[in-house]
Design a protein around this motif. Sequence first.
Motif, PDB file in Angstrom:
ATOM      1  N   ARG A 243       0.938  -1.449  -0.085  1.00  0.00           N
ATOM      2  CA  ARG A 243       0.086  -0.062  -0.198  1.00  0.00           C
ATOM      3  C   ARG A 243       1.349   1.170   0.038  1.00  0.00           C
ATOM      4  NH1 ARG A 243      -5.027  -1.240  -0.043  1.00  0.00           N
ATOM      5  NH2 ARG A 243      -5.785   0.740   0.374  1.00  0.00           N
ATOM      6  N   THR A 244       0.594   2.061  -0.818  1.00  0.00           N
ATOM      7  CA  THR A 244       1.569   2.805  -0.705  1.00  0.00           C
ATOM      8  C   THR A 244       0.653   4.288   0.282  1.00  0.00           C
ATOM      9  OG1 THR A 244       1.143   3.455  -3.218  1.00  0.00           O
ATOM     10  CG2 THR A 244       1.955   5.406  -2.318  1.00  0.00           C
ATOM     11  N   ARG A 245       2.053   4.659   1.031  1.00  0.00           N
ATOM     12  CA  ARG A 245       1.382   5.424   2.089  1.00  0.00           C
ATOM     13  C   ARG A 245       1.164   6.969   1.233  1.00  0.00           C
ATOM     14  NH1 ARG A 245       6.585   4.035   6.631  1.00  0.00           N
ATOM     15  NH2 ARG A 245       5.958   2.317   6.475  1.00  0.00           N
ATOM     16  N   SER A 246      -0.157   7.125   2.125  1.00  0.00           N
ATOM     17  CA  SER A 246      -0.668   8.275   2.141  1.00  0.00           C
ATOM     18  C   SER A 246      -1.059   9.199   2.871  1.00  0.00           C
ATOM     19  CB  SER A 246      -2.522   8.463   1.375  1.00  0.00           C
ATOM     20  OG  SER A 246      -2.914   7.986   2.472  1.00  0.00           O
ATOM     21  N   CYS A 247       0.148   9.088   3.859  1.00  0.00           N
ATOM     22  CA  CYS A 247       0.374   9.506   4.816  1.00  0.00           C
ATOM     23  C   CYS A 247       0.653  11.223   4.617  1.00  0.00           C
ATOM     24  CB  CYS A 247       0.288   9.831   6.246  1.00  0.00           C
ATOM     25  SG  CYS A 247       0.009   8.921   6.920  1.00  0.00           S
ATOM     26  N   SER A 248       0.800  12.205   4.452  1.00  0.00           N
ATOM     27  CA  SER A 248       1.590  13.093   4.501  1.00  0.00           C
ATOM     28  C   SER A 248       2.250  13.953   5.793  1.00  0.00           C
ATOM     29  CB  SER A 248       0.910  14.389   3.952  1.00  0.00           C
ATOM     30  OG  SER A 248       1.802  15.678   3.156  1.00  0.00           O
ATOM     31  N   VAL A 249       3.537  14.723   5.093  1.00  0.00           N
ATOM     32  CA  VAL A 249       4.018  15.224   6.823  1.00  0.00           C
ATOM     33  C   VAL A 249       4.010  16.678   6.372  1.00  0.00           C
ATOM     34  CG1 VAL A 249       7.076  15.665   7.386  1.00  0.00           C
ATOM     35  CG2 VAL A 249       6.600  12.956   6.242  1.00  0.00           C
ATOM     36  N   GLN A 250       2.944  17.590   5.847  1.00  0.00           N
ATOM     37  CA  GLN A 250       2.825  18.697   6.549  1.00  0.00           C
ATOM     38  C   GLN A 250       1.341  18.714   6.079  1.00  0.00           C
ATOM     39  OE1 GLN A 250       4.465  17.115   2.473  1.00  0.00           O
ATOM     40  NE2 GLN A 250       6.128  18.712   3.561  1.00  0.00           N
ATOM     41  N   GLY A 251       0.633  17.951   6.378  1.00  0.00           N
ATOM     42  CA  GLY A 251      -0.207  17.583   6.885  1.00  0.00           C
ATOM     43  C   GLY A 251      -0.230  17.726   8.363  1.00  0.00           C
ATOM     44  N   THR A 252      -1.561  18.293   9.123  1.00  0.00           N
ATOM     45  CA  THR A 252      -1.675  18.261  10.572  1.00  0.00           C
ATOM     46  C   THR A 252      -1.959  16.895  11.598  1.00  0.00           C
ATOM     47  OG1 THR A 252      -4.013  18.095  10.822  1.00  0.00           O
ATOM     48  CG2 THR A 252      -3.230  20.746  10.238  1.00  0.00           C
ATOM     49  N   LEU A 253      -1.137  16.749  12.588  1.00  0.00           N
ATOM     50  CA  LEU A 253      -0.671  15.389  13.466  1.00  0.00           C
ATOM     51  C   LEU A 253      -2.207  14.415  12.914  1.00  0.00           C
ATOM     52  CD1 LEU A 253       0.543  14.019  15.136  1.00  0.00           C
ATOM     53  CD2 LEU A 253      -0.453  15.103  17.419  1.00  0.00           C
ATOM     54  N   GLN A 254      -3.532  15.731  12.951  1.00  0.00           N
ATOM     55  CA  GLN A 254      -4.946  14.987  13.302  1.00  0.00           C
ATOM     56  C   GLN A 254      -4.637  14.141  11.373  1.00  0.00           C
ATOM     57  OE1 GLN A 254      -7.485  14.045  15.268  1.00  0.00           O
ATOM     58  NE2 GLN A 254      -8.069  12.598  14.097  1.00  0.00           N
ATOM     59  N   GLN A 255      -4.694  14.706  10.569  1.00  0.00           N
ATOM     60  CA  GLN A 255      -4.434  14.193   9.479  1.00  0.00           C
ATOM     61  C   GLN A 255      -3.700  13.030   9.238  1.00  0.00           C
ATOM     62  OE1 GLN A 255      -3.947  17.861   7.283  1.00  0.00           O
ATOM     63  NE2 GLN A 255      -6.080  18.739   6.875  1.00  0.00           N
ATOM     64  N   GLN A 256      -2.559  13.436   9.875  1.00  0.00           N
ATOM     65  CA  GLN A 256      -1.250  12.287   9.493  1.00  0.00           C
ATOM     66  C   GLN A 256      -2.056  10.756  10.110  1.00  0.00           C
ATOM     67  OE1 GLN A 256       2.549  12.852  10.180  1.00  0.00           O
ATOM     68  NE2 GLN A 256       2.574  14.871   9.990  1.00  0.00           N
ATOM     69  N   TRP A 257      -2.840  11.321  11.083  1.00  0.00           N
ATOM     70  CA  TRP A 257      -3.135   9.797  12.088  1.00  0.00           C
ATOM     71  C   TRP A 257      -4.564   9.369  11.668  1.00  0.00           C
ATOM     72  CZ3 TRP A 257      -7.307   9.737  16.374  1.00  0.00           C
ATOM     73  CH2 TRP A 257      -7.546   8.754  16.944  1.00  0.00           C
TER      74      TRP A 257
END
Length: 656
Positions: free
Chosen positions: A285-299
């Motif tokens: 699975r390609t990781r969709s988490c972005s370092v630029q996103g907020t902590l809530q968005q990353q989670w």
Amino acid sequence: MQQDAYGSGSDVLSGFDWVFNDSVDDVLPYVDAVMAPTGSNYDGLRPSGLNIEQIPSLNRATPGLEGSVGSNNPFTPSEEPENSRVSVPEDRWPMEWHAVPAQLSSLPPLGQPGQLPTYSRHFELSPISASTREGILSSIRQSMQGSPWQAVSLSGFPSEATLDRCIDMYFAHFHKNVPIIHRPTFDPSKDHALTLAMAAIGVCYTGLFGAISFSNALSELTRRLLMFLAEFDPRFVRTGNFVAAQLLQSIHGFSSGSKRLYELSESSRSTLINNARNMGIFEHRTRSCSVQGTLQQQWAAWIYEERMRRVAWALYLHDASSTYTRNAKPYISLMDIRAMDLPCSTEHWESDTPQAWAALHPWSRSIPPNVKYNEALESILQKQRQSEVAIFDDYQKHILLATTMRLLWETMELEFSAGGSLINDHGGLSERRKLLHAAILQFSTPLTTSSMVQGEADFEAKVQLSRLAQYAFVIDADDLINYTHLVWRGSPTSGPARKVLLEWGAKNPRKVRQVARAAAFVLNTTRQFPYNHHLEAHHAFHAGFLVWSMIPLLRSLQDPMLANSLPDQQLPSPHGVCQLDCLASDDPVEGERVAQWVERGGSCVLRMHAVPDVLSEEGSQQILQQTADILKRMPVWGIAQVFRNAVLRALQANEQ
């Protein structure tokens, strides 16, 4: 009739045909065929043209423990009205019964008056509101419109408080074994079918009167709802929630005690896996988490990716378990999962907030790192050191152990299947088996008293891994399991199968002792450390059966005339007592004595818990009695009582 090495000229287990047969109780409401008297006609239909004497060696071509067990009866044996018990003979061989519509007109009662006291929950979960409950009911009613099934009265559908209790018990007891739902963010209103599938499992742990019967009925409604949703929008079939709900249904069906649900679980296993494969769940699975996103968005992004990964691995483990619980071939190819990452740590998955999650990897502003499955498996197989296993999370260990056991099973299948004689490199296969077995034994750790106090969850994981690792001795015993199953089925297969087993035992005395020791170990751990795992009753039942099956082979090896002709049998004078089921942890001297007996054999008195002399005339009956007693103390899953009824029938037949 002349007695054979199994102690009787009659088939001791002739009443066990229900394990492999489906009876006419599927068309008669409230019929409990498993309670029929031993004297009833259980001969059933037998396959024609089977001549085991023509088979030169143990052969894996014979089907294993596959088929439907239990009953379509909405009542369990202990809850069924006395005046409804009807003796019905079993009259179907595996997979030859004719499916009929489920006779479900209403939900069976759940609980008794005054049995619903104030309940203190384990977790703070999103409660099931009145609108959520009504939405679930509306979905069920909608699935009934225009369906071929008769309408079901939903007047007995549980209240919001009862549903909350079921979901809470699901997370408290079942979730640790199949951690595919993210508990901190679970919302019961998001997917009604998934919520129903979870409630059908959770209700089994509530202790409410009629819980097993109600669970089976609720599972039937869930299945109908899933079929309706798939027909209404085929795209829904390839979603994580649909596959997760189907997986929970399949796991429940194999341990529910219902013939119908067991049959549906096995017949739909390939469809379930095909749906998952088509949606690409086994791909890296390609990781969709972005370092630029907020902590809530990353989670949130990480939760989605990790949940899909965990559903894929849970499917794999469920499919792989078919090899050692039913001797059935798995459907998921090892090529499907070769590029996947292992699940993350349990601590990350159970974190209640984004902050608690991020605190576990403070060195990174991104998502936590994952372990590559291929790299982890190679480290286990190549280095074979306990320190290598210790670096992995318990759930990751379970995946690696299941894979190694599956590789061993496939090696055995290749070597002993039809055409196996054409393989030139049998030495290479034998070396592969030794390598796999050595890797598997890394997961079997001492179950000491001191390790219990380190943490209940950690100790439970050790028990489950050690118990599973012992099954490697059964898998490694050529295709022994197929012939023990033929003995199990009774005439006309039992006589020739016994002859083949005795001949095999004479050539492989060490494997006979290994299987007996491993099965006794598994039986003892299920007695001392039960956790209501959904496969626990399967483990206890098969362990007791395997010890029983090895008794005549062990007796023959104790024969001085026979033993003196065997290379590893020294047969000295009797040297005391050997505790066959000892855990070899708190008593290392006893453990060493058992290990030496497994390696070199010899004449001694074999004993187990509640069995002073395993090889005595009473030993076989005492093994079955102990197995029945262990299964009696497993109240959660209906399959335990179905297995127990079969063991009790065998005891009755043995006494006659």
